[in-house]
Design an enzyme around this catalytic site. Structure first.
Site, mmCIF file in Angstrom:
data_model
loop_
_atom_site.group_PDB
_atom_site.id
_atom_site.type_symbol
_atom_site.label_atom_id
_atom_site.label_comp_id
_atom_site.label_asym_id
_atom_site.label_seq_id
_atom_site.Cartn_x
_atom_site.Cartn_y
_atom_site.Cartn_z
ATOM 1 N N GLU A 90 -8.918 -5.970 5.456
ATOM 2 C CA GLU A 90 -7.813 -5.240 6.095
ATOM 3 C C GLU A 90 -7.090 -4.534 4.956
ATOM 4 O O GLU A 90 -6.452 -5.198 4.132
ATOM 5 C CB GLU A 90 -6.860 -6.209 6.801
ATOM 6 C CG GLU A 90 -7.502 -7.053 7.882
ATOM 7 C CD GLU A 90 -7.867 -6.232 9.110
ATOM 8 O OE1 GLU A 90 -8.478 -6.796 10.012
ATOM 9 O OE2 GLU A 90 -7.520 -5.027 9.163
ATOM 10 N N LYS A 109 -5.659 -17.787 -1.759
ATOM 11 C CA LYS A 109 -4.970 -17.297 -2.952
ATOM 12 C C LYS A 109 -3.888 -16.324 -2.465
ATOM 13 O O LYS A 109 -4.177 -15.164 -2.178
ATOM 14 C CB LYS A 109 -5.972 -16.562 -3.855
ATOM 15 C CG LYS A 109 -5.653 -16.584 -5.351
ATOM 16 C CD LYS A 109 -4.384 -15.890 -5.724
ATOM 17 C CE LYS A 109 -4.479 -14.375 -5.617
ATOM 18 N NZ LYS A 109 -3.156 -13.753 -5.849
ATOM 19 N N GLU A 120 -0.928 6.467 0.281
ATOM 20 C CA GLU A 120 -0.072 5.399 0.806
ATOM 21 C C GLU A 120 1.017 5.093 -0.220
ATOM 22 O O GLU A 120 0.732 4.827 -1.374
ATOM 23 C CB GLU A 120 -0.901 4.141 1.069
ATOM 24 C CG GLU A 120 -0.063 2.974 1.585
ATOM 25 C CD GLU A 120 -0.864 1.717 1.755
ATOM 26 O OE1 GLU A 120 -1.426 1.218 0.766
ATOM 27 O OE2 GLU A 120 -0.927 1.212 2.895
ATOM 28 N N CYS A 123 1.481 -2.341 6.663
ATOM 29 C CA CYS A 123 0.270 -1.498 6.606
ATOM 30 C C CYS A 123 0.159 -0.607 7.837
ATOM 31 O O CYS A 123 -0.447 0.451 7.795
ATOM 32 C CB CYS A 123 -0.946 -2.381 6.529
ATOM 33 S SG CYS A 123 -1.072 -3.439 7.969
HETATM 34 N N1 LIG Z 1 -4.686 -3.591 6.862
HETATM 35 C C1 LIG Z 1 -3.809 -4.586 6.912
HETATM 36 O O1 LIG Z 1 -3.767 -5.389 7.869
HETATM 37 C C2 LIG Z 1 -2.843 -4.772 5.770
HETATM 38 C C3 LIG Z 1 -1.819 -5.704 5.941
HETATM 39 C C4 LIG Z 1 -0.897 -5.872 4.890
HETATM 40 C C5 LIG Z 1 -1.007 -5.147 3.704
HETATM 41 N N2 LIG Z 1 -2.028 -4.258 3.576
HETATM 42 C C6 LIG Z 1 -2.140 -3.465 2.363
HETATM 43 O O2 LIG Z 1 -1.876 -4.284 1.209
HETATM 44 C C7 LIG Z 1 -1.220 -3.512 0.210
HETATM 45 C C8 LIG Z 1 0.043 -4.215 -0.240
HETATM 46 O O3 LIG Z 1 -0.245 -5.574 -0.540
HETATM 47 P P1 LIG Z 1 -0.522 -6.027 -2.036
HETATM 48 O O4 LIG Z 1 0.222 -5.166 -3.000
HETATM 49 O O5 LIG Z 1 -0.373 -7.514 -2.098
HETATM 50 O O6 LIG Z 1 -2.065 -5.685 -2.232
HETATM 51 P P2 LIG Z 1 -2.906 -6.005 -3.544
HETATM 52 O O7 LIG Z 1 -4.237 -5.465 -3.264
HETATM 53 O O8 LIG Z 1 -2.206 -5.607 -4.781
HETATM 54 O O9 LIG Z 1 -2.981 -7.633 -3.592
HETATM 55 C C9 LIG Z 1 -3.387 -8.351 -2.470
HETATM 56 C C10 LIG Z 1 -3.920 -9.688 -2.941
HETATM 57 O O10 LIG Z 1 -5.113 -9.460 -3.694
HETATM 58 C C11 LIG Z 1 -5.054 -10.152 -4.922
HETATM 59 N N3 LIG Z 1 -5.885 -9.415 -5.879
HETATM 60 C C12 LIG Z 1 -5.565 -8.299 -6.575
HETATM 61 N N4 LIG Z 1 -6.624 -7.883 -7.329
HETATM 62 C C13 LIG Z 1 -7.646 -8.774 -7.078
HETATM 63 C C14 LIG Z 1 -8.989 -8.917 -7.548
HETATM 64 N N5 LIG Z 1 -9.525 -8.052 -8.412
HETATM 65 N N6 LIG Z 1 -9.739 -9.965 -7.083
HETATM 66 C C15 LIG Z 1 -9.214 -10.833 -6.204
HETATM 67 N N7 LIG Z 1 -7.946 -10.769 -5.732
HETATM 68 C C16 LIG Z 1 -7.175 -9.744 -6.164
HETATM 69 C C17 LIG Z 1 -3.575 -10.181 -5.248
HETATM 70 O O11 LIG Z 1 -3.288 -11.203 -6.184
HETATM 71 C C18 LIG Z 1 -2.982 -10.457 -3.869
HETATM 72 O O12 LIG Z 1 -3.068 -11.845 -3.577
HETATM 73 C C19 LIG Z 1 -0.931 -2.167 0.841
HETATM 74 O O13 LIG Z 1 -1.937 -1.237 0.457
HETATM 75 C C20 LIG Z 1 -1.053 -2.428 2.341
HETATM 76 O O14 LIG Z 1 -1.439 -1.280 3.071
HETATM 77 C C21 LIG Z 1 -2.951 -4.056 4.593
HETATM 78 O O1 LIG Z 2 1.226 -5.064 7.098
HETATM 79 C C1 LIG Z 2 0.393 -5.169 8.000
HETATM 80 C C2 LIG Z 2 0.580 -5.958 9.162
HETATM 81 C C3 LIG Z 2 -0.474 -6.487 9.792
HETATM 82 C C4 LIG Z 2 -0.251 -7.227 10.985
HETATM 83 C C5 LIG Z 2 -1.224 -7.996 11.546
HETATM 84 O O2 LIG Z 2 -2.408 -8.170 10.958
HETATM 85 C C6 LIG Z 2 -1.021 -8.706 12.807
HETATM 86 O O3 LIG Z 2 0.012 -8.501 13.487
HETATM 87 O O4 LIG Z 2 -1.922 -9.516 13.160
#
Ligand SMILES: NC(=O)c1ccc[n+]([C@@H]2O[C@H](COP(=O)([O-])OP(=O)(O)OC[C@H]3O[C@@H](n4cnc5c(N)ncnc54)[C@H](O)[C@@H]3O)[C@@H](O)[C@H]2O)c1
Ligand SMILES: O=C/C=C/C=C(\O)C(=O)O
Length: 486
Positions: free
Chosen positions: A254, A178, A390, A288
């Site tokens: 993550e 998804k 964040e 992230c």
């Molecule tokens: N740790 C990492 O590797 C990493 C990498 C990239 C982004 N992020 C984090 O992601 C965030 C930004 O991405 P975002 O805005 O897409 O995150 P988000 O949590 O808003 O959404 C991520 C995904 O989850 C889905 N989603 C949302 N609510 C849900 C629920 N209740 N049940 C199931 N699915 C659900 C969304 O549709 C989307 O596909 C930031 O906080 C960033 O730090 C972390």
């Molecule tokens: O926004 C976060 C980026 C994550 C990157 C990775 O998980 C990767 O390089 O494998």
């Protein structure tokens, strides 16, 4: 206008409900796609297709053949590089010079690395002494976990989705993905490549929609799902954890971060400035692993602030396909409102705005996009929301420190534990500080330098589990021990 359908059991299908949502180009604000929103019927069909694939040819496929197919999959992405590049850049607004070096090559490489890992990873065995003197042989085998729900974010849509789908398929699982509602294009395009290279139907499925009361929640609550791997906001992770609890569904998370950079006076200033510019402003700050807190040793603080300011002000914002573009827009108008609310809050909390703090003037064709200025603050208190929460935008706060111990204490004063960047030419200090900063990933004199064999993930509110190399196998397989009485 692109119509984006689900990819279920090897076919592109629409939603029974007929529900659709718009896909917007964040650089212009223009509608570039119409996307089918999955309901329970589509999610059910996708999970059932994945289960059937596990019980069919895919489940019986020899490891070497499976690994070979994943290499073909990577080659299939590369063969359509420009299509994936355009799709990703239209969906996210990110500049081509970022996506052509990071998003698309890594989107492909993630399949190759795990195809090779699974071919070479050993399992353990033990001989047990028994009273009759004959002994017993114990050996472990890894079996696929089953049907994996993959919930991916919008900031690196292809890379972060194949970072999960790669190991999942390499370990013999089938997946239902998804993607974020903001970025449906490349996850859907990958379905075409799956068919082209001969991945059996049902192994890779894609359903589009939102989170709560939409495809995301229907998927994470589905009883046919054996594991949920999620990358996204910490709060979303908590919601998914609750959904998974009812069936004790295994999770791999993550999540968010509020990553510190520690810049010591004995650093190579050019490297530290260049690296911090990237870690603060790459992908419009939507990474992230990015730096939102910069701590600089006092004797170089003024110089560093001035140099980072100059670098931020030199960043060129523009269209994805302009080779001069350094930074694109934020992902959406909604996210821009969130980031701008922090820009306002920073000033309310007492920040000195070194540069930025508002929206830039953009040429007509881009005036409707989610643009913000790269922003640097100083003089915020350590308990300011802009220092603790964040923001996920092109902004960072710089603060001086006077000792190594103070720098480490400041770095660790956070609810997160994902990544850090340490800038010092003193190797003893590099090892000493890296060992003490509470983060899953510590870079020294570098940032986002990625060896895919290494453990990747965060502690505290930054995640649960590790992905990367053999570490991914812990989530994508079930480890079984067999004890044979001799
Ligand atoms: N740790 C990492 O590797 C990493 C990498 C990239 C982004 N992020 C984090 O992601 C965030 C930004 O991405 P975002 O805005 O897409 O995150 P988000 O949590 O808003 O959404 C991520 C995904 O989850 C889905 N989603 C949302 N609510 C849900 C629920 N209740 N049940 C199931 N699915 C659900 C969304 O549709 C989307 O596909 C930031 O906080 C960033 O730090 C972390
Ligand atoms: O926004 C976060 C980026 C994550 C990157 C990775 O998980 C990767 O390089 O494998």
């Amino acid at each position: 206008m692109k119509e984006v359908k689900h990819f279920i059991n090897g076919e592109f299908v629409g939603s029974a409900s007929g529900k659709l949502f718009d896909n917007i180009n964040p650089a212009t604000g223009e509608k570039i796609g119409i996307v089918h929103e999955a309901g329970a019927p589509e999610v059910d069909a996708a999970v059932n297709a994945a289960r059937a694939a596990m019980q069919g040819d895919w489940g019986r496929m020899p490891l070497a053949e499976r690994a070979n197919l994943l290499h073909k999959l990577a080659d299939g992405i590369t063969a359509r590089f420009d299509e994936f590049l355009e799709a990703e850049c239209l969906d996210t607004g990110k500049p081509q010079k970022l996506a052509c070096h990071i998003d698309i090559p890594r989107g492909a490489a993630n399949f190759k690395i795990f195809a090779d890992v699974v071919k070479n990873v050993p399992t353990e065995s033990f001989m047990l002494d028994t009273p009759d003197g004959q002994g017993a042989l114990n050996y472990s085998v890894r079996k696929p976990k089953g049907v994996i729900a993959v919930i991916s974010p919008w900031n690196l849509p292809l890379l972060l989705m194949t970072w999960k789908v790669g190991p999942a398929l390499a370990c013999g699982n089938a997946v239902v993905v998804k993607p974020s509602e903001e970025t449906p294009f490349t996850t859907t395009l990958l379905g075409e490549v799956m068919n082209e290279v001969g991945i059996p139907k049902g192994v890779y499925n894609v359903v589009h929609g939102f989170g709560p009361n939409s495809a995301g929640e229907f998927l994470t609550r589905h009883k046919g799902v054996d594991g949920i791997t999620f990358t996204g906001e910490t709060g979303t992770g908590a919601a998914i954890m609750k959904a998974a609890a009812d069936d004790i569904t295994d999770i791999s998370f993550e999540l968010g971060g509020k990553n510190p950079a520690l810049v010591f006076a004995d650093c190579d200033m050019d490297k530290a400035v260049e690296g911090t510019l990237r870690s603060a402003f790459a992908n419009c700050g939507q990474v992230c692993l990015g730096t939102e807190r910069v701590y600089v040793e006092r004797e170089i603080y003024d110089t560093f602030v001035e140099r980072l300011k100059s670098g931020a002000e030199a960043l060129k914002m523009g269209q994805w396909d302009d080779p001069e573009t350094d930074m694109g827009p934020l992902i959406s108008e909604e996210h821009r409102s969130k980031v701008l609310s922090y820009y306002r809050k920073a000033e309310e909390e007492g920040a000195t705005v070194v540069t930025g703090g508002s929206t830039p003037e953009m040429p007509d064709g881009l005036a409707g996009g989610a643009w913000v200025q790269p922003t640097i603050w100083t003089d915020l208190p350590d308990d300011a929301d802009c220092v603790r929460e964040e923001i996920f935008g092109p902004c960072c706060h710089i603060r001086p420190f006077d000792s190594e111990d103070e720098a480490i204490a400041l770095a660790n004063d956070t609810d997160y534990g994902l990544a850090t960047a340490i800038w010092t030419e003193n190797s003893s200090r590099a090892h000493r500080v890296a060992a003490q900063v509470d983060a899953g990933i510590a870079w020294v004199n570098s940032w986002f330098l990625r060896d895919l064999r290494t453990p990747f993930g965060g502690s505290k509110q930054s995640g649960i589990g590790r992905e990367g190399g053999v570490h991914s196998l812990e989530f994508y397989t079930e480890l079984k021990n067999v004890c044979i009485k001799l």
